[in-house]
Motif scaffolding. Structure first.
Motif, short mmCIF file in Angstrom:
data_model
loop_
_atom_site.label_atom_id
_atom_site.label_comp_id
_atom_site.label_asym_id
_atom_site.label_seq_id
_atom_site.Cartn_x
_atom_site.Cartn_y
_atom_site.Cartn_z
N ARG A 51 82.15 16.13 57.69
CA ARG A 51 81.74 15.52 58.96
C ARG A 51 81.72 16.62 60.02
NH1 ARG A 51 79.39 10.90 57.86
NH2 ARG A 51 80.72 9.51 56.72
N SER A 53 80.98 16.42 63.14
CA SER A 53 81.53 16.00 64.43
C SER A 53 83.04 16.20 64.52
CB SER A 53 81.19 14.54 64.71
OG SER A 53 81.72 13.71 63.70
N SER A 54 83.74 15.97 63.42
CA SER A 54 85.20 16.13 63.42
C SER A 54 85.65 17.40 62.70
CB SER A 54 85.86 14.91 62.77
OG SER A 54 85.42 14.79 61.43
#
Length: 76
Positions: A51, A53-54
């Motif tokens: 991921r 985004s994280s």
């Protein structure tokens, strides 16, 4: 590489050791990793999606075949 995998599938896997592979999309971006795990019931393959985004890996599942773990990552 597993001889049962087709050329296109094999081209988007990068070995990171004896029991871990990086899975890449068609542009060469990282989709995730597949880890080989020794379990009491036998060898399993864990798919982990990256991921962006994280900046972390999220477990997707465990499979009996490496090809299945790679396929689930590619399907998104």
């Amino acid at each position: 590489m597993n001889a049962g995998m087709n050329t296109a599938a094999a081209a988007s896997l990068v070995a990171l050791g004896l029991d871990r592979w990086r899975v890449l999309d068609t542009a060469g971006g990282v989709i995730g990793v597949v880890d080989a795990l020794v379990r009491p019931e036998g060898l399993r393959y864990r798919a982990r999606r990256y991921r962006w985004s994280s900046r972390a890996f999220i477990d997707v599942g465990e499979f009996w075949r490496r090809e299945d773990a790679v396929a689930v990552l590619r399907r998104g």
